[in-house]
Scaffold this motif. Sequence first.
Motif, PDB file in Angstrom:
ATOM      1  N   ASP A  42     -23.168  50.879 -31.472  1.00 11.00           N
ATOM      2  CA  ASP A  42     -24.517  50.640 -32.515  1.00 11.00           C
ATOM      3  C   ASP A  42     -24.101  51.221 -33.571  1.00 11.00           C
ATOM      4  OD1 ASP A  42     -23.077  53.506 -32.071  1.00 11.00           O
ATOM      5  OD2 ASP A  42     -24.557  54.585 -31.100  1.00 11.00           O
ATOM      6  N   ASP A  43     -23.183  50.488 -34.292  1.00  8.85           N
ATOM      7  CA  ASP A  43     -23.158  50.165 -35.750  1.00  8.85           C
ATOM      8  C   ASP A  43     -22.677  51.726 -36.028  1.00  8.85           C
ATOM      9  OD1 ASP A  43     -23.187  47.824 -36.090  1.00  8.85           O
ATOM     10  OD2 ASP A  43     -25.148  47.597 -36.404  1.00  8.85           O
ATOM     11  N   ARG A  44     -21.804  52.826 -35.933  1.00  9.60           N
ATOM     12  CA  ARG A  44     -21.603  54.100 -35.673  1.00  9.60           C
ATOM     13  C   ARG A  44     -20.076  53.405 -36.122  1.00  9.60           C
ATOM     14  NH1 ARG A  44     -20.955  57.867 -32.485  1.00  9.60           N
ATOM     15  NH2 ARG A  44     -21.885  57.161 -30.673  1.00  9.60           N
ATOM     16  N   LEU A  45     -19.439  54.233 -37.218  1.00 13.68           N
ATOM     17  CA  LEU A  45     -18.082  54.649 -37.086  1.00 13.68           C
ATOM     18  C   LEU A  45     -17.846  55.933 -36.695  1.00 13.68           C
ATOM     19  CD1 LEU A  45     -17.190  53.498 -40.727  1.00 13.68           C
ATOM     20  CD2 LEU A  45     -17.099  52.071 -38.208  1.00 13.68           C
ATOM     21  N   ILE A  46     -16.306  55.851 -35.469  1.00 13.00           N
ATOM     22  CA  ILE A  46     -15.511  57.165 -34.680  1.00 13.00           C
ATOM     23  C   ILE A  46     -14.588  56.997 -34.965  1.00 13.00           C
ATOM     24  CG2 ILE A  46     -15.146  58.172 -32.309  1.00 13.00           C
ATOM     25  CD1 ILE A  46     -17.920  57.117 -31.038  1.00 13.00           C
ATOM     26  N   VAL A  47     -14.168  57.780 -35.579  1.00 14.22           N
ATOM     27  CA  VAL A  47     -12.389  57.763 -35.646  1.00 14.22           C
ATOM     28  C   VAL A  47     -11.194  57.991 -34.123  1.00 14.22           C
ATOM     29  CG1 VAL A  47     -10.179  59.463 -37.555  1.00 14.22           C
ATOM     30  CG2 VAL A  47     -12.460  59.033 -38.489  1.00 14.22           C
ATOM     31  N   ASN A  48     -10.606  57.292 -33.987  1.00 13.18           N
ATOM     32  CA  ASN A  48      -9.508  57.581 -33.263  1.00 13.18           C
ATOM     33  C   ASN A  48      -8.457  58.418 -33.659  1.00 13.18           C
ATOM     34  OD1 ASN A  48      -8.147  56.343 -31.086  1.00 13.18           O
ATOM     35  ND2 ASN A  48      -7.150  54.785 -31.874  1.00 13.18           N
ATOM     36  N   GLU A  49      -7.428  58.377 -34.832  1.00 17.03           N
ATOM     37  CA  GLU A  49      -6.418  59.380 -35.458  1.00 17.03           C
ATOM     38  C   GLU A  49      -6.217  58.856 -36.368  1.00 17.03           C
ATOM     39  OE1 GLU A  49      -3.875  58.015 -32.192  1.00 17.03           O
ATOM     40  OE2 GLU A  49      -2.563  56.386 -33.389  1.00 17.03           O
ATOM     41  N   VAL A  50      -5.550  59.768 -37.247  1.00 21.57           N
ATOM     42  CA  VAL A  50      -4.629  59.852 -38.028  1.00 21.57           C
ATOM     43  C   VAL A  50      -3.450  59.726 -38.440  1.00 21.57           C
ATOM     44  CG1 VAL A  50      -6.984  60.587 -39.146  1.00 21.57           C
ATOM     45  CG2 VAL A  50      -4.988  61.831 -38.584  1.00 21.57           C
ATOM     46  N   ALA A  51      -2.867  59.253 -39.121  1.00 15.93           N
ATOM     47  CA  ALA A  51      -1.006  58.992 -39.448  1.00 15.93           C
ATOM     48  C   ALA A  51      -1.008  59.602 -41.283  1.00 15.93           C
ATOM     49  CB  ALA A  51      -0.816  57.886 -38.787  1.00 15.93           C
ATOM     50  N   PRO A  52      -0.192  60.826 -41.612  1.00 17.47           N
ATOM     51  CA  PRO A  52      -0.647  60.737 -42.805  1.00 17.47           C
ATOM     52  C   PRO A  52       1.121  59.706 -42.837  1.00 17.47           C
ATOM     53  CG  PRO A  52       0.947  62.484 -41.824  1.00 17.47           C
ATOM     54  CD  PRO A  52       0.800  61.221 -40.894  1.00 17.47           C
ATOM     55  N   ARG A  53       1.310  58.558 -43.550  1.00 17.41           N
ATOM     56  CA  ARG A  53       2.221  57.966 -43.889  1.00 17.41           C
ATOM     57  C   ARG A  53       1.817  56.549 -44.131  1.00 17.41           C
ATOM     58  NH1 ARG A  53       3.130  55.418 -39.661  1.00 17.41           N
ATOM     59  NH2 ARG A  53       2.395  56.251 -37.255  1.00 17.41           N
ATOM     60  N   PRO A  54       3.088  55.805 -44.248  1.00 22.00           N
ATOM     61  CA  PRO A  54       2.498  53.896 -44.153  1.00 22.00           C
ATOM     62  C   PRO A  54       2.232  53.900 -42.807  1.00 22.00           C
ATOM     63  CG  PRO A  54       4.774  54.320 -45.961  1.00 22.00           C
ATOM     64  CD  PRO A  54       4.005  55.538 -45.111  1.00 22.00           C
ATOM     65  N   HIS A  55       1.404  53.027 -42.912  1.00 19.30           N
ATOM     66  CA  HIS A  55       0.732  52.377 -41.676  1.00 19.30           C
ATOM     67  C   HIS A  55       0.976  50.687 -41.177  1.00 19.30           C
ATOM     68  CE1 HIS A  55      -1.924  52.176 -38.095  1.00 19.30           C
ATOM     69  NE2 HIS A  55      -1.436  53.113 -37.662  1.00 19.30           N
ATOM     70  N   ASN A  56       1.586  50.413 -39.966  1.00 24.80           N
ATOM     71  CA  ASN A  56       0.842  49.090 -39.711  1.00 24.80           C
ATOM     72  C   ASN A  56       0.639  48.262 -40.096  1.00 24.80           C
ATOM     73  OD1 ASN A  56       2.844  47.403 -35.936  1.00 24.80           O
ATOM     74  ND2 ASN A  56       2.490  46.635 -38.347  1.00 24.80           N
ATOM     75  N   SER A  57      -0.379  49.080 -40.032  1.00 23.20           N
ATOM     76  CA  SER A  57      -2.580  48.014 -40.151  1.00 23.20           C
ATOM     77  C   SER A  57      -2.943  48.288 -41.761  1.00 23.20           C
ATOM     78  CB  SER A  57      -3.746  48.976 -39.434  1.00 23.20           C
ATOM     79  OG  SER A  57      -3.766  50.486 -39.784  1.00 23.20           O
ATOM     80  N   GLY A  58      -1.407  48.514 -42.308  1.00 24.26           N
ATOM     81  CA  GLY A  58      -1.734  47.924 -43.820  1.00 24.26           C
ATOM     82  C   GLY A  58      -0.618  47.467 -44.101  1.00 24.26           C
ATOM     83  N   HIS A  59       0.107  46.327 -43.645  1.00 27.53           N
ATOM     84  CA  HIS A  59       0.849  45.808 -44.270  1.00 27.53           C
ATOM     85  C   HIS A  59       0.319  44.357 -44.740  1.00 27.53           C
ATOM     86  CE1 HIS A  59       3.969  48.782 -42.325  1.00 27.53           C
ATOM     87  NE2 HIS A  59       4.617  47.604 -41.172  1.00 27.53           N
ATOM     88  N   TRP A  60      -0.835  44.445 -44.328  1.00 25.07           N
ATOM     89  CA  TRP A  60      -1.354  42.922 -45.114  1.00 25.07           C
ATOM     90  C   TRP A  60      -1.490  43.619 -46.441  1.00 25.07           C
ATOM     91  CZ3 TRP A  60      -5.815  44.104 -48.045  1.00 25.07           C
ATOM     92  CH2 TRP A  60      -6.279  45.550 -48.234  1.00 25.07           C
ATOM     93  N   THR A  61      -1.385  44.761 -47.115  1.00 23.67           N
ATOM     94  CA  THR A  61      -1.641  45.114 -48.699  1.00 23.67           C
ATOM     95  C   THR A  61      -0.458  43.787 -49.391  1.00 23.67           C
ATOM     96  OG1 THR A  61      -0.651  47.011 -48.429  1.00 23.67           O
ATOM     97  CG2 THR A  61      -2.728  46.754 -47.823  1.00 23.67           C
ATOM     98  N   GLN A  62       0.680  43.871 -48.424  1.00 21.44           N
ATOM     99  CA  GLN A  62       2.005  43.565 -49.639  1.00 21.44           C
ATOM    100  C   GLN A  62       1.642  42.633 -50.347  1.00 21.44           C
ATOM    101  OE1 GLN A  62       4.479  43.895 -46.319  1.00 21.44           O
ATOM    102  NE2 GLN A  62       5.673  45.292 -47.358  1.00 21.44           N
ATOM    103  N   ASP A  63       1.049  41.305 -49.150  1.00 20.06           N
ATOM    104  CA  ASP A  63       1.167  40.679 -49.841  1.00 20.06           C
ATOM    105  C   ASP A  63      -1.129  40.197 -50.237  1.00 20.06           C
ATOM    106  OD1 ASP A  63       3.365  39.334 -49.518  1.00 20.06           O
ATOM    107  OD2 ASP A  63       3.619  39.341 -47.632  1.00 20.06           O
ATOM    108  N   ALA A  64      -1.382  41.253 -50.379  1.00 20.70           N
ATOM    109  CA  ALA A  64      -3.089  40.557 -50.959  1.00 20.70           C
ATOM    110  C   ALA A  64      -3.262  41.635 -51.616  1.00 20.70           C
ATOM    111  CB  ALA A  64      -3.809  40.945 -49.379  1.00 20.70           C
ATOM    112  N   CYS A  65      -2.707  41.985 -52.240  1.00 23.42           N
ATOM    113  CA  CYS A  65      -3.211  43.483 -53.159  1.00 23.42           C
ATOM    114  C   CYS A  65      -2.718  43.619 -54.448  1.00 23.42           C
ATOM    115  CB  CYS A  65      -3.501  44.655 -52.888  1.00 23.42           C
ATOM    116  SG  CYS A  65      -5.037  44.509 -50.926  1.00 23.42           S
TER     117      CYS A  65
END
Length: 373
Positions: free
Chosen positions: A268-291
Amino acid sequence: MKHKTMAQFKALPPGSTIGIIGNGQLGRMTALAAARLGYACHVFGPDADSPAEQVAFRATVAAYDDKDALVEFAKSVDVVTFEFENIPHESVQLLTKHVEVRPGWNCLQISQDRLIEKTFINDCGIDTAPFKAVDSLADLEAAVEELGRPSILKTTRMGYDGKGQALIRPETDLETAYDSMAGAPSVLEGFVEFQREISVIVARSACGQWTAFEPAENVHADGILDTSSVPAHIPDGLVEEAVRIAVTLAEKMDIIGLLAVEMFHTKDDRLIVNEVAPRPHNSGHWTQDACYSDQFEQFVRAVCGLPLGSVERRNDLVMKNLIGFDVEKWPDYLNEPNAKLHLYGKASTRRGRKMGHVNLVYPLGELLKSKKA
């Protein structure tokens, strides 16, 4: 809390030493980013010949609760941060007596325990899946009665990449599921119908400056991240909302460093937080070659008190994790002109182990165009 302005805050100059707790691949890539900015890294962890040790200026191989080793480590560095947050709080308290630790203990305390984490997120006015604490079989039975099936039973601490979890299906025997937690304190999460999973990574400095990478769209396989893609295929309004949620949590936690926030985009087009991590994260590796500045450089900048860099994206990208024996395809990726290979230097390969990742680079707009087609 009042924050120092950039002019008031004394940045660590190049030539300083960053202490990194944890010596895995996140520490490795942080140390490489730090070296580009002129910093040395001293890594601390229990494993010899670790991915981070191979590229760091110095390494201490010791248990996370080795007090003597921690004190010597603290004396040798100018600031301490984490690539692995699940260490005893007594160890963090000991470190803070000798050296500045960023992020602070409160950030680790929140992220180490799923029950504390979800309660904190809700207290910030942000939604999570419904949840109930489980400390006995009777607790589990009552929680399932309230939250229904399917639902997910998770240990409150130490679980990651699908570990410490049991899916409660209609046919699942609850006693068997409870026994699989081995008596560990747990939490039952209600099932959320979602369209996709996304994540946002926020960098926040000691003076309160922040930058946020745009949301990435994540796909998991067997409980482990398989791919992260940008742009995420969510409405523009939800892009802004995802960033707002992540920044709110980073500010409420008083993060100095990085905060990764995983979310569900619901039916229904809402956002629900699953979890947080106070460090670099696997899902941020894309930034190495895009930003222009990737998550690891932003991490170093934030921890050292430097101005944060640009998070502008230059191209579309799909990050593909190389799990277990997938890494044996590395020669194929080297032959692909749009592939950027990142290997972690791990000596042995085993099923389910993160061995590296490859970033597949595409022109801006190409992935969105192909999705619509």
